[in-house]
Design an enzyme around this catalytic site. Structure first.
Site, mmCIF file in Angstrom:
data_model
loop_
_atom_site.group_PDB
_atom_site.id
_atom_site.type_symbol
_atom_site.label_atom_id
_atom_site.label_comp_id
_atom_site.label_asym_id
_atom_site.label_seq_id
_atom_site.Cartn_x
_atom_site.Cartn_y
_atom_site.Cartn_z
ATOM 1 C CG ASP A 190 61.325 48.066 68.546
ATOM 2 O OD1 ASP A 190 61.870 47.111 69.442
ATOM 3 O OD2 ASP A 190 61.807 47.725 67.430
ATOM 4 C CD GLU B 15 87.449 70.216 55.490
ATOM 5 O OE1 GLU B 15 86.134 70.164 55.198
ATOM 6 O OE2 GLU B 15 87.932 68.880 55.595
#
Length: 782
Positions: free
Chosen positions: A533, A613
């Site tokens: 928020d 990877e």
């Protein structure tokens, strides 16, 4: 810009106008909010006409028999004088009752934005960026003063609102509801857009047409919550991401909130936002003042994307503050999914070295480093180093991390305490609990009472010493449970005011920390995105969007978050597959492609990555660094895909001559339709080069189909197939275009065909389930 002429107030931003006036009775009539208009022209056509007798409505008084508050669009409403819609302010004066009638007394216009004196977070701006209007109303029969404050941020196209009630002579006023903002609209053809969910699926967008009655979006959990974010939008019917009138509203508050949207019997809409009256009650005595949290409001005629862009500019320039405002944020590695609680300094240093080698810039030591914390049942509150795991201590460990060229970050959960802790044994009266004890428990932890100054002092002194000695660069501020047993053992505290007073205590503590450590990056994490928020963003310039890092779920979470909040505050992670929450498998490339739109972090075990990877991650990080400004601060757009099975996002620089676009395919299908990449915000007068980011495709994607081409037969999921996949991967398709911006904006690019079971070459797009691409679109020199 704010103008006043004959008590008609005109609040103008670069693209919007907000108008209201003082009526003959002294009330504030809302006239207009929308695209910018010339308020120097006659405005009487906007006034409510009251020339006929009222149809069974209550007239305001005997002198105004054709005038009813119930039929007006008002700036702020109270109960008891004929307005039967939801009231912005509800109060009771013992012995007198609930009726309130506030009328205009005076106003003042101020350059810039004065700071609120309410110890609440608020927005900021200088004399060149904003102007403030304060309208003073008085209750006609009591000594109560109501101040409505409007601040206009010109370039952001945002207006902030707050209200203050001052008791100038009544013995006691009992406040039961006090909204920060009221917006009345005369038309009803809107859809209400809200952002709802739960832990792990925060801020999913929901949209529905307004219906008669009152719709409430709220939190009663003590935090702004994963269930219902305080942000909402009203969009006109037929509007979309790029078109149509759109109103946006949000609240600078991190506790219980409520948004009420009412469609009245007259077809008018009323929007209220502020503290949740279900958990709020405040006694205001003579000489006291109460100020609401600040609310923000925006309008755009360019649909939801237009309103979002306004909010994004506002958050970046008038909410986030301090040393890290508008600065590129570092790429981090977080230890949690790599180790959970099971680690020692040797393992951590190996992970740090691996992270540094890959190009990661910030190493974050998550839960488990303090007290005797080997599981979640113990040690919260005991903020001292676990010497079994870090025998040389945190300061020396931090020094070793810094020596690798990495910033050092740490996890803390200051608001919480474990029953199994020294702090709990020494101060059992510091927790939130009813007098009889036995409080509800969440995740084996209890909440410290931050209304108490000695609790805040302990946390500040303990953690400040720790962060200073360890030279901490980043703090992940955790908060892993919601509130219960709302009661302070401080008997002098009015218990009905506890929830709001807790938030004031939290904000006071956060302010001390950010003032003392201006260079620390603070990141909020309330079980992921449970306190996402504007209030927290005033202290912490970034926040975890969710604990759920599954890229498929993240599409909905990040897209929902993007409506009110910019990418620059959105903390994302590339984590393990199968995902630890959903068990869904996804490619490393798609995990990166989604996480790149915002603040990039990695949360997987770097020591278990294969050679291929590691090469992929290294290239991902290099690509992100190359385009970091766009990924974090570019103007973000949600794009309607040409296929129903897709999500498309785009970011652009201000000149619209460089863009990055994500195309994510949710599920593969046989005989897939043609994909068209359309970018509606492209500059029609620009010529663009379009390239796809280099990605690697795991050969296991093809299963046994690979044996049609492989000289060695590979058994599906067999050891040999796995060994080959660790060393060899296919590159994605070759795709490059030069295209006019008009074609890109009005039609789009017909992309290469997807693999469909037969035929394959270097231009074939292999797009399975949860597959994605990022396209770089660069304007040619003019």
């Amino acid at each position: 810009m704010i103008l006043e002429k004959k008590l008609v107030f005109s609040l103008h931003t670069e693209a919007t106008s907000y108008l209201f006036r003082v009526t003959e009775t002294g009330h504030l009539e809302h006239l207009y909010y929308g695209r910018r208009i010339d308020s120097e022209q006659p405005l009487e056509p906007l006034f409510k006409k009251s020339s006929l007798p009222l149809e069974r409505s209550v007239a305001y008084d005997e002198e105004h028999l054709n005038f009813s508050l119930d039929s007006l669009c008002l700036e702020y409403s109270t109960y008891g004088k004929g307005d039967y819609r939801e009231s912005a302010l509800l109060f009771n004066i013992p012995g007198r009752g609930m009726v309130g009638d506030f009328v205009y007394r005076e106003h003042r216009i101020i350059k810039g934005k004065p700071r609120s004196s309410a110890n609440l977070p608020d927005s900021y701006g200088d004399n060149q960026e904003c102007t403030t209007l304060v309208v003073v109303l008085y209750e006609k029969h009591t000594l109560l003063r109501l101040e409505l404050t409007y601040t206009v941020f010109d370039k952001a196209n945002v207006i902030t609102r707050r209200a203050s009630l001052i008791n100038e002579g009544v013995e006691k006023v009992e406040i039961d509801r006090f909204a920060s903002l009221q917006l009345d609209l005369p038309r009803s053809n809107y859809n209400l857009v809200t952002f709802d969910g739960s832990w792990g699926r925060e801020r999913h967008r929901h949209s529905a047409p307004l219906r008669s009655g009152t719709h409430i979006i709220d939190s009663k959990s003590g935090v702004s919550s994963a269930q219902h974010n305080p942000a909402l939008f009203l969009t006109e019917e037929g509007g979309d991401e790029f078109n149509g009138d759109c109103y946006g509203c949000n609240l600078l508050y991190s506790g219980d909130h409520a948004q009420m949207v009412e469609l009245s019997h007259r077809g008018q809409v009323r929007l209220l936002t502020g503290l949740n009256p279900a958990t709020f009650h405040w006694n205001l005595y003579t000489g006291e003042k109460f100020t609401t949290p600040e609310a923000i409001l925006t309008f755009s005629h360019q649909g939801l994307n237009g309103a979002s862009s306004n909010f994004h500019r506002f958050v970046n320039n008038h909410i986030v503050r301090g040393e890290w405002k508008n600065r590129e944020r570092p790429i981090l590695f977080n230890t949690w999914q790599a180790t959970y609680f099971n680690f020692n300094d040797t393992t951590l240093l190996k992970l740090a070295r691996s992270a540094a080698d890959l190009g990661i810039e910030l190493f974050v030591l998550d839960d488990g480093w303090f007290g005797t914390r080997d599981d979640e049942t113990t040690s919260l509150g005991d903020w001292s180093t676990n010497t079994k795991k870090l025998p040389e201590g945190l300061a020396l460990f931090s020094q070793r991390i810094h020596s690798m060229g990495l910033l050092f970050g740490i996890y803390c959960e200051p608001e919480m305490v474990s029953r199994k802790s020294h702090l709990f044994k020494e101060h059992p009266d510091w927790i939130i609990t009813l007098p009889e004890g036995n409080p509800a428990v969440g995740r084996y932890q209890y909440i410290l009472d931050l209304t108490k100054g000695d609790v805040r002092d302990y946390l500040f002194d303990t953690l400040s010493t720790l962060w200073r000695v360890a030279k901490v660069d980043y703090v992940k501020w955790g908060m892993s449970r919601t509130f219960s047993d709302l009661h302070s053992l401080n008997t002098s505290l009015p218990q009905s005011e506890f929830g709001h007073r807790y938030m004031l205590g939290l904000y006071a503590l956060l302010q001390r920390f950010v003032d003392t450590f201006p260079n620390i990056i603070f990141e909020g994490s309330a079980s992921g995105g449970g306190r996402y928020d504007l209030g927290m963003l005033c202290y912490m310039g970034q926040a975890m969007a969710s604990d759920n890092t599954d890229p498929f779920d993240r599409l909905t979470i990040q897209e929902g978050s993007s409506y009110p909040y910019p990418l620059s505050v959105m903390a994302n992670r590339v984590s393990e597959s199968p995902n630890h929450l959903t068990l869904r498998r996804s490619s490393l490339e798609s995990r990166f492609n989604v996480a790149a739109f915002g603040l990039l972090g990695y949360g997987l075990d770097l020591l278990r990555l294969s050679k291929k990877e590691r090469e992929m991650v290294e290239k991902q990080i290099a690509y992100y660094k190359l385009h970091r400004q766009l990924f974090q601060y570019g103007e973000f757009f949600r794009i309607e895909p040409t296929g129903k099975n897709q999500t498309v996002w785009g970011v652009t620089n201000p000149n619209r001559d460089e863009m990055l676009v994500l195309l994510f395919q949710e599920h593969a299908m046989a005989s897939p339709p043609e994909d068209i990449l359309r970018i509606p915000f492209a500059d029609p007068n620009q010529l663009y080069d379009v390239t796809v980011r280099l990605e690697f495709i795991d050969i296991r994607t093809f299963g046994t189909l690979i044996n049609k081409f492989s000289p060695i037969k590979l058994r599906n999921e067999g050891a040999l197939q796995r060994l080959v996949s660790e060393k060899i991967a296919l590159q994605n398709e070759v795709e490059f275009y030069t295209v006019g911006g008009d074609v890109l904006a009005y039609h789009g690019i017909r992309l290469n065909p997807q693999f469909a079971g037969e035929g394959f070459d270097e231009e074939t797009r292999v797009m399975g389930d949860f597959s994605s691409r990022i396209y770089h679109i660069k304007g040619q020199p003019r």
